[in-house]
Design an enzyme around this catalytic site. Structure first.
Site, PDB file in Angstrom:
ATOM      1  CB  VAL A 105      39.772 -26.383 -12.577  1.00  0.00           C
ATOM      2  CG1 VAL A 105      39.659 -27.887 -12.445  1.00  0.00           C
ATOM      3  CG2 VAL A 105      40.127 -25.975 -14.001  1.00  0.00           C
ATOM      4  CE1 TYR A 106      39.671 -22.183 -16.664  1.00  0.00           C
ATOM      5  CE2 TYR A 106      37.832 -20.908 -17.534  1.00  0.00           C
ATOM      6  CZ  TYR A 106      39.007 -21.615 -17.735  1.00  0.00           C
ATOM      7  OH  TYR A 106      39.506 -21.741 -19.009  1.00  0.00           O
ATOM      8  CB  SER A 107      37.405 -19.340  -9.061  1.00  0.00           C
ATOM      9  OG  SER A 107      38.292 -18.308  -9.437  1.00  0.00           O
TER      10      SER A 107
END
Length: 344
Positions: free
Chosen positions: A61-63
């Site tokens: 889910v990071y970026s």
């Protein structure tokens, strides 16, 4: 760089690891963290490797997957066995009905997608990003065990679990002979010591190493935030989205801790972030601390937290300044230390 065992496993990890939350900068939350591109990521990774830091932590889910992709591009050409890669999944990745949680369906898809973005055949440490109460722990653990047996994952961990979440999962793994969680990526800092109340004793008892996230209290212990002064323009605390997503901290409590950090900074010649990180490195069950950086200067500053130790007196002063009243039953248990000793 000091290396430590990850929990009760035989896996050795550096005392500091590098978080890739600043890679990509996509979306309201992650754009407030940083916007590191591939070229800058390569440089930061080289600085880490020169210092002996070789564990790089990410999440799907990071970026929206960009952080994993940038990390994958940045490590191309480097010997894979010289790198340790950690990533996470569980939170919603897209709008698909099964693109969230820890179901067999989602975990298999998430791991395969992460491997593709990272450009690798295996993940050294795969962690559930949060607890999924909708999926039986037996389904979760049997799936993860199969992924370990398939060679796609080397070690397993969790993140942001409650004590009973983690203990229920460990008991199920032991009961069925499945691979155990050896890491818990948990929030822990001088202005957020909740980890000590239940998760630390559990970790000490069950052999689960802490992988500490946000060790500087969500950007509050950078040395740039003090009573009566405006926030720095580059602080993630300038973003309301970031503030709402991070751990709450009472401002007066923060200022009291920072004042003691300033005192010790004068005594040691070290920076406020280095002191805050070094304090964590001396805490029981901590295997590695995930540090992030927008740029090379910040990274080198954080790397200066290792290779020395605060004195017992300095640790005690920081303990006193950062202590808060524990909730029940922990304040009651603290009155009977001969039966509830502090983990070592």
């Amino acid at each position: 760089m000091e290396y430590r065992y990850l929990g009760a496993s035989g896996f050795r990890v550096p005392a500091l690891s590098f978080g890739t939350g600043t890679f990509g900068g996509q979306g309201a939350l992650f754009s407030s963290w940083g916007q590191t591109d591939v070229a800058e990521a390569r440089r930061l990774i080289d600085v880490c490797l020169d210092a002996g830091l070789n564990l790089f932590d990410s999440a799907d889910v990071y970026s929206k997957g960009a952080a994993e992709s940038i990390l994958g591009e940045a490590i191309k050409g480097k010997p894979r066995d010289s790198l340790l890669i950690s990533t996470k999944a569980t939170f919603r990745f897209d709008e698909g009905e099964n693109s969230v949680g820890s179901s067999r369906y989602h975990l298999i898809n998430a791991v395969d997608a992460a491997l593709k973005r990272l450009g690798t055949d295996y993940i050294d440490l795969f962690q559930l990003h949060g607890f999924d109460a909708r999926t039986p722990v037996e389904e979760v653990l049997s799936t993860l065990d199969n992924l370990v047996r398939a060679g796609k994952i080397r070690y397993l961990g969790v993140s942001n679990f409650s004590g009973w979440h983690l203990m229920k999962s460990l008991a199920a793994a032991d009961r069925h002979g499945w691979s155990r969680y050896v890491a818990h990526q948990a929030y822990y800092s001088l202005v957020g010591r909740d980890y000590e109340w239940e998760l630390m004793p559990l970790a000490a008892d069950q052999g689960v190493g802490a992988v500490v996230w946000s060790p500087l209290g969500w950007g509050r212990l950078t040395g740039k935030i003090r009573r009566g002064q405006p926030l720095p323009e580059t602080s993630r605390l300038q973003s309301s989205t970031s503030i709402e997503s991070g751990p709450p901290v009472d401002q007066e409590h923060l200022y009291n801790v920072v004042e003691v950090l300033d005192e010790i900074a004068k005594e040691t010649g070290k920076s406020v972030p280095q002191i805050a990180l070094n304090w964590l490195l001396q805490r029981p069950t901590v295997s590695t601390i995930v540090v992030g950086a927008r740029n090379e200067e910040q990274l080198k500053q954080n790397l200066g937290a290792v290779g020395w130790n605060l004195s017992e007196d300095q640790v005690a002063r920081l303990d006193a300044a950062s202590a808060v009243t524990k909730p029940y039953p922990y304040w009651h248990q603290a009155g009977f230390k001969y039966r509830n000793p502090t983990p070592v």
